[in-house]
Design a protein around this motif. Structure first.
Motif, short mmCIF file in Angstrom:
data_model
loop_
_atom_site.label_atom_id
_atom_site.label_comp_id
_atom_site.label_asym_id
_atom_site.label_seq_id
_atom_site.Cartn_x
_atom_site.Cartn_y
_atom_site.Cartn_z
N UNK A 272 -19.73 -7.27 -28.08
CA UNK A 272 -19.50 -8.69 -27.84
C UNK A 272 -20.78 -9.36 -27.33
N UNK A 273 -21.06 -10.54 -27.85
CA UNK A 273 -22.27 -11.30 -27.52
C UNK A 273 -22.52 -11.40 -26.01
N UNK A 274 -21.46 -11.76 -25.27
CA UNK A 274 -21.59 -11.92 -23.82
C UNK A 274 -21.72 -10.57 -23.12
N UNK A 275 -20.92 -9.61 -23.60
CA UNK A 275 -20.94 -8.29 -22.96
C UNK A 275 -22.33 -7.66 -23.06
N UNK A 276 -22.94 -7.77 -24.23
CA UNK A 276 -24.27 -7.17 -24.43
C UNK A 276 -25.27 -7.74 -23.42
N UNK A 277 -25.25 -9.06 -23.25
CA UNK A 277 -26.18 -9.71 -22.30
C UNK A 277 -25.90 -9.23 -20.88
N UNK A 278 -24.61 -9.12 -20.53
CA UNK A 278 -24.26 -8.74 -19.16
C UNK A 278 -24.61 -7.27 -18.88
N UNK A 279 -24.37 -6.42 -19.85
CA UNK A 279 -24.66 -4.99 -19.66
C UNK A 279 -26.16 -4.78 -19.46
N UNK A 280 -26.96 -5.43 -20.29
CA UNK A 280 -28.42 -5.27 -20.15
C UNK A 280 -28.88 -5.76 -18.78
N UNK A 281 -28.35 -6.91 -18.36
CA UNK A 281 -28.75 -7.45 -17.05
C UNK A 281 -28.30 -6.51 -15.93
N UNK A 282 -27.10 -5.98 -16.07
CA UNK A 282 -26.56 -5.09 -15.03
C UNK A 282 -27.44 -3.86 -14.89
N UNK A 283 -27.68 -3.19 -16.00
CA UNK A 283 -28.39 -1.91 -15.93
C UNK A 283 -29.88 -2.08 -15.60
N UNK A 284 -30.48 -3.16 -16.09
CA UNK A 284 -31.91 -3.32 -15.80
C UNK A 284 -32.18 -4.01 -14.46
N UNK A 285 -31.22 -4.85 -14.04
CA UNK A 285 -31.54 -5.68 -12.86
C UNK A 285 -30.53 -5.56 -11.72
N UNK A 286 -29.55 -4.68 -11.86
CA UNK A 286 -28.47 -4.66 -10.88
C UNK A 286 -28.60 -3.66 -9.75
N UNK A 287 -29.62 -2.81 -9.79
CA UNK A 287 -29.68 -1.68 -8.84
C UNK A 287 -29.72 -2.14 -7.38
N UNK A 288 -30.50 -3.19 -7.09
CA UNK A 288 -30.66 -3.61 -5.69
C UNK A 288 -29.33 -4.15 -5.15
N UNK A 289 -28.60 -4.85 -6.01
CA UNK A 289 -27.27 -5.37 -5.62
C UNK A 289 -26.34 -4.20 -5.33
N UNK A 290 -26.35 -3.22 -6.21
CA UNK A 290 -25.48 -2.05 -6.02
C UNK A 290 -25.83 -1.31 -4.73
N UNK A 291 -27.13 -1.26 -4.44
CA UNK A 291 -27.54 -0.57 -3.21
C UNK A 291 -27.05 -1.30 -1.95
N UNK A 292 -26.76 -2.58 -2.09
CA UNK A 292 -26.16 -3.29 -0.94
C UNK A 292 -24.63 -3.21 -0.99
#
Ligand SMILES: Cc1ncc(COP(=O)(O)O)c(C=O)c1O
Length: 392
Positions: A272-292
């Motif tokens: 899905x168009x939106x899912x693809x964008x969200x997954x890429x953002x999550x995996x590439x840019x989400x680590x610091x958020x997850x660490x909190x």
């Protein structure tokens, strides 16, 4: 560094979210504070929100392509987070882990074949097997004072020539165990000897507390890697379950070919168009958020366990090693599961998952989702305590 505000209460009512808006449908009452279905009452990391907003702002939502970046984001994530190096070719895209379990059952087993599950366990593990007309073989976990372990002897004794697959929940929903290397090696040794495919549902693998380490079962050896199909998703980790996107990972070319055959037949693998964008953002840019997020979740777990120990000692609970789910044992207080269910909904006015839906070992238990602001968790616990005190 950005400080994320997990204490912020965000109103989710009337947003079409199942956890809050389906409360009356599920519990038969509107006056229930929800602690059930496994999503979180926290806003997603801003990078995901921005990626979705950028897609939305474009205004055209036609058929999309799924680029290499999408698969590489999963590759990047499992290496960075779990030190598991996977090849790009091993990864398939899917619209969720439950659909993937169904797909794998159809690809690798025939009607009447036996599939092992380790109960109590996530309810769709039962329904996926039943709906596909395969046989459930239960390998109940051993419960020692709230600490659950695999019964390896029972597991091996239940295997027959018709046993084709084991659905592994790692970490385990609802008991919150993060399986150790030794446990996973023992389990996979049995599966290797009997040629039983391991379908490893590792959807909770990023939600791990201090002192524990998630080990992707497939990473243990090249042989286990060949035997295993691993399902991962950023959906639990980053609270994007409503976008329906996950990955299936298998090193075995033959297994991938079979999975792809069924996927093609069902036209299953478009992203899905939106899912693809969200997954890429999550995996590439989400680590610091997850660490909190993780310390917040862990402190919620500690808070709930301490509160229950102090104020509601009739309920037994162990702090989970991972996930955001606590498995509450009410058996001292309620002998009848139906009475427990009625008590929680009508007297305590809280919506927990009924333990019996996780298998017969769940009778007298309820699952509490503590991925919410502390104030909300506290309100739920206060409601349970007050209702129990009111019964005395
Ligand atoms: C163990 C487990 N597997 C799968 C799922 C759901 O996966 P999906 O929404 O990707 O189908 C959940 C959700 O709670 C879960 O706990």
């Amino acid at each position: 560094m950005t400080g994320y505000r997990f204490d912020e209460v965000i109103n989710r009512l009337n947003t079409g979210c199942r956890k809050w808006d389906a409360v009356e449908e599920v519990f038969g009452s509107k006056d229930v504070l929800p602690f059930w279905i496994a999503d979180m009452d926290f806003a997603a990391v801003p990078a995901i929100q921005q990626a979705l907003q950028a897609k939305a702002n474009h205004g055209i939502y036609g058929y999309n392509t799924v680029g290499a970046n999408f698969y590489e984001s999963a590759q990047y994530w499992v290496k960075a987070r779990h030190q598991w190096e996977i090849d790009r070719e091993w990864i398939l895209s899917a619209p969720g882990v439950v659909p993937s379990i169904n797909l794998a059952i159809q690809a690798f087993t025939a009607p009447g074949d036996e599939i092992i599950i380790q109960t109590p366990v996530y309810p769709p593990f039962f329904s996926c097997i039943v709906k596909n007309k395969r046989q459930i073989i239960e390998n109940p976990l051993i419960n020692s004072n709230g600490y659950y372990e695999i019964d390896f002897e029972d597991l091996e004794s239940k295997i027959t020539p018709r046993t084709k697959m084991l659905l592994l929940c790692s970490p385990h929903n609802p008991v919150g165990r993060v399986w150790t290397k030794e446990e996973l090696l023992h389990l996979s040794d049995i599966c290797l000897r009997h040629n039983i495919i391991i379908l490893a549902d590792e959807i909770h693998s990023d939600l791990i507390f201090k002192g524990h380490k998630h080990i992707p079962v497939a990473s243990l050896s090249p042989e286990i890697n060949q035997l295993t199909i691993t399902c991962i998703s950023p959906s639990k980790t980053f609270n994007i379950a409503g976008l329906y996107s996950s990955f299936m990972i298998t090193a075995d070319q033959e297994k991938r070919d079979l999975l792809c055959q069924v996927m093609d037949a069902l036209d299953f693998s478009k992203g899905n168009l939106f899912a693809v964008a969200a997954v890429e953002a999550a995996y590439y840019e989400g680590a610091a958020w997850l660490d909190q997020l993780l310390p917040y979740l862990e402190s919620n777990a500690e808070y709930a366990v301490a509160y229950i120990g102090k104020h509601i000692p009739g309920i037994k609970v162990k702090k989970p090693e991972g996930t955001y789910l606590a498995w509450l044992d009410f058996r001292e207080l309620f002998q009848e599961p139906a009475l427990l269910k009625e008590f929680l909904i009508k007297k305590a006015r809280v919506g927990l998952n009924d333990g019996t839906t996780f298998g017969k070992q769940g009778a007298g238990f309820a699952r509490l989702n503590f991925a919410c602001p502390r104030s909300q968790l506290n309100e739920g616990l206060v409601r349970i305590k007050a209702a129990i005190d009111g019964q005395k």
